[in-house]
Scaffold this motif. Sequence first.
Motif, PDB file in Angstrom:
ATOM      1  N   ALA A   4       0.831  -1.204   0.000  1.00 48.45           N
ATOM      2  CA  ALA A   4       0.000   0.000   0.000  1.00 48.45           C
ATOM      3  C   ALA A   4       0.868   1.258   0.000  1.00 48.45           C
ATOM      4  O   ALA A   4       0.565   2.236  -0.710  1.00 48.45           O
ATOM      5  N   LEU A   5       1.943   1.249   0.765  1.00 52.51           N
ATOM      6  CA  LEU A   5       2.858   2.395   0.778  1.00 52.51           C
ATOM      7  C   LEU A   5       3.504   2.605  -0.589  1.00 52.51           C
ATOM      8  O   LEU A   5       3.651   3.736  -1.049  1.00 52.51           O
ATOM      9  N   ALA A   6       3.891   1.519  -1.236  1.00 50.46           N
ATOM     10  CA  ALA A   6       4.494   1.626  -2.562  1.00 50.46           C
ATOM     11  C   ALA A   6       3.486   2.174  -3.570  1.00 50.46           C
ATOM     12  O   ALA A   6       3.846   2.986  -4.436  1.00 50.46           O
ATOM     13  N   GLU A   7       2.230   1.760  -3.453  1.00 48.20           N
ATOM     14  CA  GLU A   7       1.202   2.290  -4.348  1.00 48.20           C
ATOM     15  C   GLU A   7       0.985   3.784  -4.112  1.00 48.20           C
ATOM     16  O   GLU A   7       0.868   4.558  -5.061  1.00 48.20           O
ATOM     17  N   ARG A   8       0.953   4.190  -2.856  1.00 51.96           N
ATOM     18  CA  ARG A   8       0.809   5.609  -2.522  1.00 51.96           C
ATOM     19  C   ARG A   8       2.004   6.400  -3.054  1.00 51.96           C
ATOM     20  O   ARG A   8       1.854   7.493  -3.600  1.00 51.96           O
ATOM     21  N   ALA A   9       3.185   5.837  -2.905  1.00 51.98           N
ATOM     22  CA  ALA A   9       4.392   6.498  -3.409  1.00 51.98           C
ATOM     23  C   ALA A   9       4.304   6.688  -4.920  1.00 51.98           C
ATOM     24  O   ALA A   9       4.685   7.746  -5.439  1.00 51.98           O
ATOM     25  N   GLY A  10       3.799   5.691  -5.614  1.00 54.14           N
ATOM     26  CA  GLY A  10       3.643   5.796  -7.060  1.00 54.14           C
ATOM     27  C   GLY A  10       2.708   6.921  -7.450  1.00 54.14           C
ATOM     28  O   GLY A  10       2.956   7.628  -8.437  1.00 54.14           O
ATOM     29  N   ARG A  11       1.647   7.125  -6.678  1.00 48.36           N
ATOM     30  CA  ARG A  11       0.733   8.244  -6.954  1.00 48.36           C
ATOM     31  C   ARG A  11       1.433   9.581  -6.725  1.00 48.36           C
ATOM     32  O   ARG A  11       1.284  10.512  -7.509  1.00 48.36           O
ATOM     33  N   HIS A  12       2.211   9.669  -5.651  1.00 48.43           N
ATOM     34  CA  HIS A  12       2.975  10.903  -5.394  1.00 48.43           C
ATOM     35  C   HIS A  12       3.951  11.173  -6.533  1.00 48.43           C
ATOM     36  O   HIS A  12       4.107  12.318  -6.975  1.00 48.43           O
ATOM     37  N   LEU A  13       4.594  10.123  -7.010  1.00 49.98           N
ATOM     38  CA  LEU A  13       5.562  10.285  -8.094  1.00 49.98           C
ATOM     39  C   LEU A  13       4.884  10.772  -9.371  1.00 49.98           C
ATOM     40  O   LEU A  13       5.404  11.644 -10.058  1.00 49.98           O
ATOM     41  N   ALA A  14       3.711  10.245  -9.674  1.00 52.55           N
ATOM     42  CA  ALA A  14       2.973  10.681 -10.860  1.00 52.55           C
ATOM     43  C   ALA A  14       2.583  12.153 -10.754  1.00 52.55           C
ATOM     44  O   ALA A  14       2.718  12.914 -11.720  1.00 52.55           O
ATOM     45  N   ALA A  28       7.131  10.893  -2.329  1.00 51.45           N
ATOM     46  CA  ALA A  28       7.294   9.604  -3.001  1.00 51.45           C
ATOM     47  C   ALA A  28       8.519   8.868  -2.469  1.00 51.45           C
ATOM     48  O   ALA A  28       8.447   7.678  -2.131  1.00 51.45           O
ATOM     49  N   VAL A  29       9.634   9.562  -2.387  1.00 51.36           N
ATOM     50  CA  VAL A  29      10.866   8.939  -1.892  1.00 51.36           C
ATOM     51  C   VAL A  29      10.662   8.402  -0.477  1.00 51.36           C
ATOM     52  O   VAL A  29      11.011   7.254  -0.176  1.00 51.36           O
ATOM     53  N   HIS A  30      10.067   9.213   0.385  1.00 53.97           N
ATOM     54  CA  HIS A  30       9.871   8.777   1.770  1.00 53.97           C
ATOM     55  C   HIS A  30       8.908   7.600   1.864  1.00 53.97           C
ATOM     56  O   HIS A  30       9.125   6.681   2.659  1.00 53.97           O
ATOM     57  N   ALA A  31       7.858   7.603   1.055  1.00 50.75           N
ATOM     58  CA  ALA A  31       6.906   6.488   1.082  1.00 50.75           C
ATOM     59  C   ALA A  31       7.570   5.194   0.594  1.00 50.75           C
ATOM     60  O   ALA A  31       7.351   4.121   1.171  1.00 50.75           O
ATOM     61  N   TYR A  32       8.377   5.300  -0.463  1.00 50.33           N
ATOM     62  CA  TYR A  32       9.105   4.109  -0.924  1.00 50.33           C
ATOM     63  C   TYR A  32      10.075   3.615   0.149  1.00 50.33           C
ATOM     64  O   TYR A  32      10.209   2.415   0.380  1.00 50.33           O
ATOM     65  N   GLU A  33      10.772   4.537   0.795  1.00 55.22           N
ATOM     66  CA  GLU A  33      11.705   4.129   1.859  1.00 55.22           C
ATOM     67  C   GLU A  33      10.957   3.451   3.008  1.00 55.22           C
ATOM     68  O   GLU A  33      11.428   2.436   3.544  1.00 55.22           O
ATOM     69  N   ASP A  34       9.790   3.993   3.375  1.00 56.49           N
ATOM     70  CA  ASP A  34       8.985   3.375   4.428  1.00 56.49           C
ATOM     71  C   ASP A  34       8.530   1.974   4.020  1.00 56.49           C
ATOM     72  O   ASP A  34       8.532   1.046   4.833  1.00 56.49           O
ATOM     73  N   ALA A  35       8.129   1.834   2.760  1.00 56.59           N
ATOM     74  CA  ALA A  35       7.699   0.529   2.257  1.00 56.59           C
ATOM     75  C   ALA A  35       8.831  -0.484   2.366  1.00 56.59           C
ATOM     76  O   ALA A  35       8.618  -1.645   2.749  1.00 56.59           O
ATOM     77  N   LEU A  36      10.044  -0.055   2.059  1.00 55.76           N
ATOM     78  CA  LEU A  36      11.194  -0.950   2.121  1.00 55.76           C
ATOM     79  C   LEU A  36      11.602  -1.273   3.559  1.00 55.76           C
ATOM     80  O   LEU A  36      12.131  -2.355   3.817  1.00 55.76           O
ATOM     81  N   GLU A  37      11.356  -0.358   4.482  1.00 49.45           N
ATOM     82  CA  GLU A  37      11.626  -0.662   5.889  1.00 49.45           C
ATOM     83  C   GLU A  37      10.720  -1.787   6.368  1.00 49.45           C
ATOM     84  O   GLU A  37      11.141  -2.657   7.130  1.00 49.45           O
ATOM     85  N   LEU A  38       9.466  -1.764   5.910  1.00 50.05           N
ATOM     86  CA  LEU A  38       8.507  -2.788   6.314  1.00 50.05           C
ATOM     87  C   LEU A  38       8.779  -4.132   5.644  1.00 50.05           C
ATOM     88  O   LEU A  38       8.559  -5.187   6.239  1.00 50.05           O
ATOM     89  N   ARG A  44       8.918  -3.899  -6.101  1.00 51.77           N
ATOM     90  CA  ARG A  44       8.229  -2.735  -6.669  1.00 51.77           C
ATOM     91  C   ARG A  44       8.656  -1.447  -5.958  1.00 51.77           C
ATOM     92  O   ARG A  44       8.890  -0.428  -6.596  1.00 51.77           O
ATOM     93  N   ALA A  45       8.775  -1.514  -4.640  1.00 53.19           N
ATOM     94  CA  ALA A  45       9.207  -0.344  -3.879  1.00 53.19           C
ATOM     95  C   ALA A  45      10.663  -0.001  -4.203  1.00 53.19           C
ATOM     96  O   ALA A  45      11.020   1.168  -4.328  1.00 53.19           O
ATOM     97  N   ARG A  46      11.504  -1.020  -4.341  1.00 56.24           N
ATOM     98  CA  ARG A  46      12.918  -0.774  -4.654  1.00 56.24           C
ATOM     99  C   ARG A  46      13.066  -0.101  -6.022  1.00 56.24           C
ATOM    100  O   ARG A  46      13.795   0.870  -6.182  1.00 56.24           O
ATOM    101  N   ALA A  47      12.338  -0.597  -7.022  1.00 55.35           N
ATOM    102  CA  ALA A  47      12.383   0.004  -8.362  1.00 55.35           C
ATOM    103  C   ALA A  47      11.782   1.399  -8.342  1.00 55.35           C
ATOM    104  O   ALA A  47      12.294   2.326  -8.983  1.00 55.35           O
ATOM    105  N   GLY A  48      10.708   1.558  -7.594  1.00 59.15           N
ATOM    106  CA  GLY A  48      10.069   2.868  -7.492  1.00 59.15           C
ATOM    107  C   GLY A  48      10.966   3.888  -6.828  1.00 59.15           C
ATOM    108  O   GLY A  48      11.029   5.050  -7.254  1.00 59.15           O
ATOM    109  N   LEU A  49      11.661   3.475  -5.785  1.00 59.21           N
ATOM    110  CA  LEU A  49      12.583   4.386  -5.098  1.00 59.21           C
ATOM    111  C   LEU A  49      13.683   4.843  -6.050  1.00 59.21           C
ATOM    112  O   LEU A  49      14.020   6.029  -6.102  1.00 59.21           O
ATOM    113  N   SER A  50      14.220   3.928  -6.815  1.00 57.39           N
ATOM    114  CA  SER A  50      15.253   4.278  -7.789  1.00 57.39           C
ATOM    115  C   SER A  50      14.732   5.294  -8.794  1.00 57.39           C
ATOM    116  O   SER A  50      15.374   6.316  -9.061  1.00 57.39           O
TER     117      SER A  50
END
Length: 86
Positions: A4-14, A28-38, A44-50
């Motif tokens: 869910a965090l990765a999906e939210r991050a993707g919306r922020h990125l768009a 977006a960056v922070h949401a992806y980082e949070d997703a990866l912490e969990l 998907r979160a790793r690719a999105g963060l990049s």
Amino acid sequence: ESIALAERAGRHLAVAAAGEGYADFARAVHAYEDALELWPDNARARAGLSAARLAYAARARQGGDLDLAGDLLDADDPHHAEALAG
């Protein structure tokens, strides 16, 4: 939750890519980082963060903020190699 965090991050990125400024890129960056912490194996979160860091760095460069752009790029990420070389 990580998905869910990765999906939210993707919306922020768009939103960030379509707009101006940095705020949505930072979200977006922070949401992806949070997703990866969990869930560190969330590909998907790793690719999105990049992608988010690369796009954020490009926006920072356009704005003349070269220090921020440099801080966002990761020398260990092969997707960032061209941006780091330029």
